[in-house]
Motif scaffolding. Sequence first.
Motif, mmCIF file in Angstrom:
data_model
loop_
_atom_site.group_PDB
_atom_site.id
_atom_site.type_symbol
_atom_site.label_atom_id
_atom_site.label_comp_id
_atom_site.label_asym_id
_atom_site.label_seq_id
_atom_site.Cartn_x
_atom_site.Cartn_y
_atom_site.Cartn_z
ATOM 1 N N GLY A 160 91.948 76.610 64.715
ATOM 2 C CA GLY A 160 90.828 75.807 65.183
ATOM 3 C C GLY A 160 90.258 74.847 64.168
ATOM 4 O O GLY A 160 89.132 74.401 64.282
ATOM 5 N N LYS A 161 91.054 74.475 63.158
ATOM 6 C CA LYS A 161 90.557 73.595 62.112
ATOM 7 C C LYS A 161 90.863 72.118 62.369
ATOM 8 O O LYS A 161 90.174 71.254 61.838
ATOM 9 N N ALA A 162 91.890 71.828 63.149
ATOM 10 C CA ALA A 162 92.264 70.428 63.355
ATOM 11 C C ALA A 162 92.856 70.215 64.740
ATOM 12 O O ALA A 162 93.575 71.062 65.256
ATOM 13 N N MET A 163 92.540 69.050 65.288
ATOM 14 C CA MET A 163 93.103 68.614 66.562
ATOM 15 C C MET A 163 93.593 67.204 66.333
ATOM 16 O O MET A 163 92.943 66.397 65.676
ATOM 17 N N GLY A 164 94.757 66.887 66.852
ATOM 18 C CA GLY A 164 95.289 65.545 66.664
ATOM 19 C C GLY A 164 96.286 65.169 67.703
ATOM 20 O O GLY A 164 96.574 65.884 68.613
ATOM 21 N N ALA A 198 102.267 78.500 65.974
ATOM 22 C CA ALA A 198 100.859 78.425 65.549
ATOM 23 C C ALA A 198 100.178 77.113 65.922
ATOM 24 O O ALA A 198 99.177 76.723 65.320
ATOM 25 N N THR A 199 100.725 76.424 66.915
ATOM 26 C CA THR A 199 100.133 75.188 67.401
ATOM 27 C C THR A 199 99.943 75.284 68.902
ATOM 28 O O THR A 199 100.837 75.740 69.621
ATOM 29 N N LEU A 200 98.793 74.845 69.375
ATOM 30 C CA LEU A 200 98.523 74.744 70.800
ATOM 31 C C LEU A 200 98.785 73.299 71.204
ATOM 32 O O LEU A 200 98.160 72.378 70.668
ATOM 33 N N TYR A 201 99.724 73.103 72.117
ATOM 34 C CA TYR A 201 100.018 71.777 72.655
ATOM 35 C C TYR A 201 99.212 71.612 73.938
ATOM 36 O O TYR A 201 99.201 72.496 74.793
ATOM 37 N N THR A 220 84.395 78.677 73.658
ATOM 38 C CA THR A 220 84.903 77.310 73.598
ATOM 39 C C THR A 220 85.490 77.083 72.217
ATOM 40 O O THR A 220 84.844 77.367 71.210
ATOM 41 N N VAL A 221 86.724 76.546 72.169
ATOM 42 C CA VAL A 221 87.368 76.286 70.885
ATOM 43 C C VAL A 221 87.669 74.805 70.655
ATOM 44 O O VAL A 221 87.989 74.413 69.541
ATOM 45 N N ALA A 222 87.561 73.984 71.708
ATOM 46 C CA ALA A 222 87.782 72.543 71.536
ATOM 47 C C ALA A 222 87.066 71.784 72.637
ATOM 48 O O ALA A 222 86.958 72.245 73.774
ATOM 49 N N GLY A 223 86.582 70.609 72.243
ATOM 50 C CA GLY A 223 85.901 69.724 73.179
ATOM 51 C C GLY A 223 84.397 69.809 73.020
ATOM 52 O O GLY A 223 83.858 70.792 72.520
ATOM 53 N N THR A 224 83.739 68.743 73.452
ATOM 54 C CA THR A 224 82.279 68.682 73.412
ATOM 55 C C THR A 224 81.680 68.851 74.799
ATOM 56 O O THR A 224 80.470 68.988 74.935
ATOM 57 N N ARG A 273 98.842 60.341 61.077
ATOM 58 C CA ARG A 273 98.359 61.257 62.098
ATOM 59 C C ARG A 273 96.850 61.425 61.937
ATOM 60 O O ARG A 273 96.365 61.777 60.873
ATOM 61 N N LEU A 274 96.117 61.168 62.984
ATOM 62 C CA LEU A 274 94.675 61.312 62.961
ATOM 63 C C LEU A 274 94.298 62.717 63.411
ATOM 64 O O LEU A 274 94.893 63.263 64.329
ATOM 65 N N THR A 275 93.320 63.305 62.750
ATOM 66 C CA THR A 275 92.865 64.629 63.147
ATOM 67 C C THR A 275 91.347 64.652 63.189
ATOM 68 O O THR A 275 90.678 63.828 62.572
ATOM 69 N N ARG A 276 90.841 65.626 63.908
ATOM 70 C CA ARG A 276 89.397 65.786 64.036
ATOM 71 C C ARG A 276 89.124 67.272 64.238
ATOM 72 O O ARG A 276 89.965 68.009 64.729
ATOM 73 N N SER A 277 87.932 67.692 63.906
ATOM 74 C CA SER A 277 87.509 69.052 64.195
ATOM 75 C C SER A 277 87.533 69.237 65.714
ATOM 76 O O SER A 277 86.956 68.429 66.443
ATOM 77 N N PRO A 278 88.188 70.277 66.216
ATOM 78 C CA PRO A 278 88.304 70.453 67.667
ATOM 79 C C PRO A 278 86.970 70.492 68.412
ATOM 80 O O PRO A 278 86.869 69.974 69.520
ATOM 81 N N LEU A 279 85.944 71.082 67.825
ATOM 82 C CA LEU A 279 84.663 71.184 68.519
ATOM 83 C C LEU A 279 83.848 69.897 68.479
ATOM 84 O O LEU A 279 82.831 69.788 69.156
#
Length: 166
Positions: free
Chosen positions: A162-166, A143-146, A98-102, A122-128
């Motif tokens: 895997g450092k930021a999700m926004g 280098a971005t997953l949409y 798992t790389v993103a989501g709770t 732009r707001l970002t959060r740790s993906p996990l």
Amino acid sequence: NAAKDTPLRYPGKILADATSQKLYIADSNHNRIVIADLNGKLVSTIGSGRIGSRDGSFEAAEFNHPQGLAVSGDVLFVADTENHLIRSVDLKAGQVKTVAGTGKQARQAFFGVNPNVSITRRLTRSPLSADIASPWDLLVHDATLYIAMAGPHQIWTMDLGGKAMG
């Protein structure tokens, strides 16, 4: 009347990868990913077929109605829709993680922000640590997953590190 057992059951998405010469099929109702060659011959399956969110080997990993797929080098990304997770599959090592989501469905459009309020940065959060809502389709570019989120009808991004999700 019981449904007939078939090789694929409601396949949700398919990805043809010219580099690896493989087809990746989200076999949604079998809760797995099927890998075939470009002629359709079975190469491998990823996932036990059981509904769940277990990480691990191809045989042990679990999904819950996977949909969108994207590939970057030797990594296949999976939109694990009903688990509200993004999973990565290391195709060489044969491992899913798992790389993103709770695992909890996001109840607001974007990390607790009121969708009727203007966002000035732009707001970002740790993906996990991010609750996400029904990821449906994926695309890798520069280098971005949409991520197309079916829940809030939005496009989110995650850096491949895997450092930021926004």
